[in-house]
Write an enzyme that holds these catalytic residues in place. Sequence first.
Site, mmCIF file in Angstrom:
data_model
loop_
_atom_site.group_PDB
_atom_site.id
_atom_site.type_symbol
_atom_site.label_atom_id
_atom_site.label_comp_id
_atom_site.label_asym_id
_atom_site.label_seq_id
_atom_site.Cartn_x
_atom_site.Cartn_y
_atom_site.Cartn_z
ATOM 1 N N ARG A 1 -10.998 13.397 3.079
ATOM 2 C CA ARG A 1 -11.917 12.548 3.835
ATOM 3 C C ARG A 1 -13.272 12.427 3.150
ATOM 4 O O ARG A 1 -13.969 11.424 3.298
ATOM 5 C CB ARG A 1 -12.089 13.094 5.256
ATOM 6 C CG ARG A 1 -10.799 13.133 6.062
ATOM 7 C CD ARG A 1 -10.206 11.751 6.254
ATOM 8 N NE ARG A 1 -8.956 11.793 7.020
ATOM 9 C CZ ARG A 1 -8.180 10.755 7.249
ATOM 10 N NH1 ARG A 1 -8.515 9.576 6.746
ATOM 11 N NH2 ARG A 1 -7.071 10.868 7.937
ATOM 12 N N ARG B 1 1.165 6.634 -6.959
ATOM 13 C CA ARG B 1 -0.041 7.429 -7.229
ATOM 14 C C ARG B 1 0.300 8.918 -7.116
ATOM 15 O O ARG B 1 -0.112 9.722 -7.960
ATOM 16 C CB ARG B 1 -1.161 7.072 -6.254
ATOM 17 C CG ARG B 1 -2.359 8.027 -6.363
ATOM 18 C CD ARG B 1 -3.532 7.625 -5.482
ATOM 19 N NE ARG B 1 -3.194 7.578 -4.060
ATOM 20 C CZ ARG B 1 -4.077 7.270 -3.107
ATOM 21 N NH1 ARG B 1 -5.327 6.991 -3.422
ATOM 22 N NH2 ARG B 1 -3.697 7.235 -1.835
ATOM 23 N N TYR C 1 -0.108 12.840 6.933
ATOM 24 C CA TYR C 1 0.381 11.785 7.816
ATOM 25 C C TYR C 1 1.902 11.856 7.923
ATOM 26 O O TYR C 1 2.590 12.124 6.926
ATOM 27 C CB TYR C 1 0.009 10.408 7.259
ATOM 28 C CG TYR C 1 -1.410 9.960 7.525
ATOM 29 C CD1 TYR C 1 -2.267 10.666 8.357
ATOM 30 C CD2 TYR C 1 -1.901 8.798 6.939
ATOM 31 C CE1 TYR C 1 -3.558 10.242 8.594
ATOM 32 C CE2 TYR C 1 -3.192 8.352 7.167
ATOM 33 C CZ TYR C 1 -4.014 9.085 7.997
ATOM 34 O OH TYR C 1 -5.296 8.653 8.224
ATOM 35 N N GLU D 1 -13.783 -1.067 7.647
ATOM 36 C CA GLU D 1 -13.791 0.283 7.083
ATOM 37 C C GLU D 1 -15.158 0.500 6.435
ATOM 38 O O GLU D 1 -15.748 -0.438 5.893
ATOM 39 C CB GLU D 1 -12.669 0.417 6.050
ATOM 40 C CG GLU D 1 -12.626 1.740 5.307
ATOM 41 C CD GLU D 1 -11.429 1.833 4.362
ATOM 42 O OE1 GLU D 1 -10.291 1.637 4.848
ATOM 43 O OE2 GLU D 1 -11.626 2.062 3.168
ATOM 44 N N TYR E 1 0.825 -1.204 0.000
ATOM 45 C CA TYR E 1 0.000 0.000 0.000
ATOM 46 C C TYR E 1 0.864 1.260 0.000
ATOM 47 O O TYR E 1 0.537 2.252 -0.663
ATOM 48 C CB TYR E 1 -0.926 0.008 1.219
ATOM 49 C CG TYR E 1 -1.729 1.273 1.363
ATOM 50 C CD1 TYR E 1 -2.598 1.699 0.355
ATOM 51 C CD2 TYR E 1 -1.631 2.066 2.506
ATOM 52 C CE1 TYR E 1 -3.339 2.867 0.484
ATOM 53 C CE2 TYR E 1 -2.376 3.224 2.648
ATOM 54 C CZ TYR E 1 -3.223 3.626 1.628
ATOM 55 O OH TYR E 1 -3.947 4.783 1.760
#
Length: 359
Positions: free
Chosen positions: A213, A147, A200, A322, A140
Amino acid sequence: MHWLSASELTGSQALHDPHTLGLATHGGGEPLAIGARLPQAHLRKGVIGRDGPVVELWSGRHEARNETIGATQCRHNGEVMFATVSAPLEGSSNEALGAGTYSAYQSLLQALQASGYPHLLRVWNSIPDININENGLERYRRFNLLRHKAYEESRQPTETGAPAACALGSFGGPLVIYCLASKTPPLAIENPRQTSAYQYPQQYGPRAPSFSRAALWRGGENESDVLFVSGTASIVGHQTLHHGNVAAQTHETLANLQAILAEAVSRDARGLVLLSDLRMKAYIRHVEDVPIVRQVLAGHGLDADAVLYLHADICRADLLMEIEAIGPAQSIEVTTERADMQDSSFRSSSDSQALPESG
């Protein structure tokens, strides 16, 4: 938005409705042949509590047309576009995933620009073996790195203004990306309980994830608000809470969803007040945890039967579940459509809303 079984899709007029934009098929070994005339993302995730694959079918209020640009399949209607691209991974190495991520996103972003829908609203990423650590870097985190590179080169927002998104694991197969894009940009929504994902610290990888979000989109008319909520989990600040406790993680996730919803309402989102105003899709790491998740949802006054439950790994190995969401519910008809239902039942209950969907 509609969720249909494969057999229901076979008898549905939606396959021939010119307003249909595209579909995402959850489960099954192969894409559905009956959906071949439409852009179709095939996601190798388990469908919990249903027999066979479930199809997430999206439509808009205007007639749409197909277009293939490079490796990306698109269908657009002058207002929004559904697009999907996949990247076969040569081997299972992190390098293969990185190369596949970069090439898939390059193709997707070039298609958005070429077709005139440059603004990503919502992106779904399906990544094989998402939590595997290879050569010191989780897959990930490798995905996030490449990305971001593709976004940056295409001048897509990587921080403020980034689209709503999620990244879930898949059981084999290629990297699969599908998205909704628009001619007009959405309003990015953040959660005051959480550090923005793109901020982060480096303990979560060399490049922070590039998503907001939630994204609030108003389309071409003032009354057409649609809120796309990214995959949301038991994270406060930037830390995972309630390790090993799926009930507590579900409670925390709902608190985060409520905070995102309140933030959207404070930005004048219409038709949204309660969590029940959202339609939800839940990703569960361990199938045996589904009854617990359902119980917590019901305890919060939500219709647990209206949620689509999928078996998938979550982007952090310590997260057990999730939830993603979209609303307002009254503008987005989510049903299990029967073959003998009239075509008119496929569309949103209000033609004034921007994005009747299926998913």
